[in-house]
Scaffold this motif. Sequence first.
Motif, mmCIF file in Angstrom:
data_model
loop_
_atom_site.group_PDB
_atom_site.id
_atom_site.type_symbol
_atom_site.label_atom_id
_atom_site.label_comp_id
_atom_site.label_asym_id
_atom_site.label_seq_id
_atom_site.Cartn_x
_atom_site.Cartn_y
_atom_site.Cartn_z
ATOM 1 N N SER A 25 0.840 -1.190 0.000
ATOM 2 C CA SER A 25 0.000 0.000 0.000
ATOM 3 C C SER A 25 0.878 1.243 0.000
ATOM 4 O O SER A 25 1.954 1.245 0.587
ATOM 5 C CB SER A 25 -0.931 0.004 1.210
ATOM 6 N N LEU A 45 0.635 5.691 0.247
ATOM 7 C CA LEU A 45 -0.215 6.828 0.596
ATOM 8 C C LEU A 45 0.148 8.023 -0.279
ATOM 9 O O LEU A 45 1.307 8.439 -0.343
ATOM 10 C CB LEU A 45 -0.026 7.177 2.079
ATOM 11 N N ASN A 105 -6.111 6.176 -9.386
ATOM 12 C CA ASN A 105 -5.655 5.091 -8.521
ATOM 13 C C ASN A 105 -6.155 3.734 -9.000
ATOM 14 O O ASN A 105 -5.422 2.748 -9.010
ATOM 15 C CB ASN A 105 -6.110 5.320 -7.080
ATOM 16 N N LYS A 113 -2.513 -1.071 -3.056
ATOM 17 C CA LYS A 113 -3.651 -0.325 -2.511
ATOM 18 C C LYS A 113 -3.169 1.101 -2.314
ATOM 19 O O LYS A 113 -2.168 1.330 -1.650
ATOM 20 C CB LYS A 113 -4.058 -0.947 -1.176
ATOM 21 N N LEU A 169 -3.852 4.735 -0.857
ATOM 22 C CA LEU A 169 -4.669 5.540 0.045
ATOM 23 C C LEU A 169 -4.489 6.999 -0.352
ATOM 24 O O LEU A 169 -3.389 7.417 -0.683
ATOM 25 C CB LEU A 169 -4.213 5.335 1.481
ATOM 26 N N GLN A 170 -5.571 7.770 -0.298
ATOM 27 C CA GLN A 170 -5.447 9.190 -0.634
ATOM 28 C C GLN A 170 -5.804 10.028 0.581
ATOM 29 O O GLN A 170 -6.688 9.687 1.344
ATOM 30 C CB GLN A 170 -6.360 9.655 -1.766
ATOM 31 N N SER A 171 -5.109 11.133 0.701
ATOM 32 C CA SER A 171 -5.437 12.093 1.743
ATOM 33 C C SER A 171 -5.525 13.460 1.081
ATOM 34 O O SER A 171 -4.683 13.815 0.264
ATOM 35 C CB SER A 171 -4.345 12.063 2.802
#
Lengths: 340, 278
Positions: free
Chosen positions: A30, A32, A47, A63, A65-67
């Motif tokens: 994963s 970020l 993504n 995987k 992850l977005q912020s």
Amino acid sequence: MILKPFVLTLALLTGALGFTSSIQAAESISILNVSYDPTRELYQEFNAAFAKHWQAKTGQTVKILQSHGGSSKQARAVIDGLEADVVTLALAYDIDAISEKAGLLPANWQSRLPNNSAPYSSTITFLVRKGNPKGIKDWNDLVKPGVSVITPNPKTSGVARWNYLAAWGYALKQFGGDEAKAQDFVWRLFKNVPVLDSGARGATTTFVERGIGDVLINWENEILLSTKGSGKDKFEIVVPPISILAEPTVSVVDKIVDKRGTRLVAQAYLEYLYSEEGQEIAGKNNYRPQLPAVAAKYAANFPAVERFTLQEFFGNWQKAHKAHFADGASFDQIYLQSPK
Amino acid sequence: MALVLKQPSVLPGFGLTLGFALFYFSLIVLIPLSGLIVKTTTLTWQQFWHTVTEPRAMASYQLTFGASFLGALINGFFGSVVAWVLVRYHFPGRSIVDALVDLPFALPTAVAGIALTAIYSSNGWIGSYLEPLGLKVAFTPLGVLVALTFIGLPFVVRTVQPVLQDLDKEVEEAATTLGANRWQTFRAVIVPELWPALLTGMAMAFARSVGEYGSVIFIAGNMPLKSEITPLLIMTKLEQYDYAGATALGVVMLVVSFVLALMINLIQWWSGRRHTAS
């Protein structure tokens, strides 16, 4: 006796954590992506596309992850320890800050990817009310008395800095590089600003939902987005003949990817933004693609604008910040010198 | 009344509990706050002084503390009225109103801010009626006051309410039989009873308002020198990666709030003593 449930919870928690982490290590990886506000839709789509591409290429499940949040707030989170594998922020200044304050990436990060590490570009345009009642066509219409302008606060918002510099650069072009005249122009513009929201979405809300202001200055992609759906009959886009070339930049965060062992996938992730599919997704989400073939395909969405660069008038972000947005610099002087 | 430590208590182990209380207090309150002060010391005295006295900072103190104080006063009056109505009268839906009082506690402040802005802006339900009267609420300092009054209300109601509940109606009746008129009863019997609780409630509302960020930010308009609150200025400094400057402003707020809280405690203590003495 009282402790018993705690011990039980603790045991369960550690058990659960151990369990999930062992699964992740086995088959998937994963990363970020710490980004800014308006890229949410863009990266959701990208993504999914990248995960598919990566799976096909390496067999590994990735995987992402977005912020999202205000650009400098996000940079601050990374400086303070948020483990971002890649950052995709609104302005190079924020990534510079990560390099400078936390040393997580080298100072020359911007030269590591094509186009100054900007896989897509944008510009600053206007949104006006239907029928354009105030007849706004260009930057000099914004300083007219009686025109109410909405832009966020350049102290807290990334796009607001682009807005500010776009206006300043326009004035420099108009007045043959006369800084004093440019300053006067921008001051008059900000005298027309009744509300300074802290971020881009906040300013859009003030203009669209609260009905305040005659014109909103914002990212081209935000403005294109707000005229889709219900906004279609209420607003009109005005693209000024001249504006700034806005380059949202991206970078791998070296120290984090080396620590987490994700450099390979993080690097590929950013490079895929430059691929045909990546560019296609950018174009679909209202960002101007860099790849000529894709740019041509979406040309109808993006009217021709003469775009000057930040470097042309301001040197670089460090200089621009010092001259305009630091404490006591040109933006502060607007309010300090002539308090209303 | 002298404090007697050696009194037998239901909970044993004074040493242990005091130790625990101090440890807990340090962990939760003292350590973060001292971190704030340590960070500020990276500034020289001149830099610190310059940061905390620049015109924008001064204007923001005035707005933050001024609006919080006004909000606390407004809540002091109307909050007491709400508490009075809830305690003294029984009407249909009373328990619902009672529960509604707590909403400002529970609502995320951003939601409150957005809702208030929507209602008070020039195209909102209330704002559209106020605007023709020349009264602009949203995006002005008045909007800040509205937001701070909103979040402060439950503090006053919830501190005054229990005291009112304990206040026997008989005492008022006794006052009446002794020949007091309504105003005299109110002034000499009810107010002295309520006063300490009311002050506490107002102090809490005030303290809460001084630190409020979420709801104010939406309604304030955030114009420099006009409608910028100090917490926004702190955020602004952080956005510019000026951590030391941000903590300097934080320290100022901390000191002022602490002095005010101390003063209020002293007033309470003094009025409580005078009350029991008379």
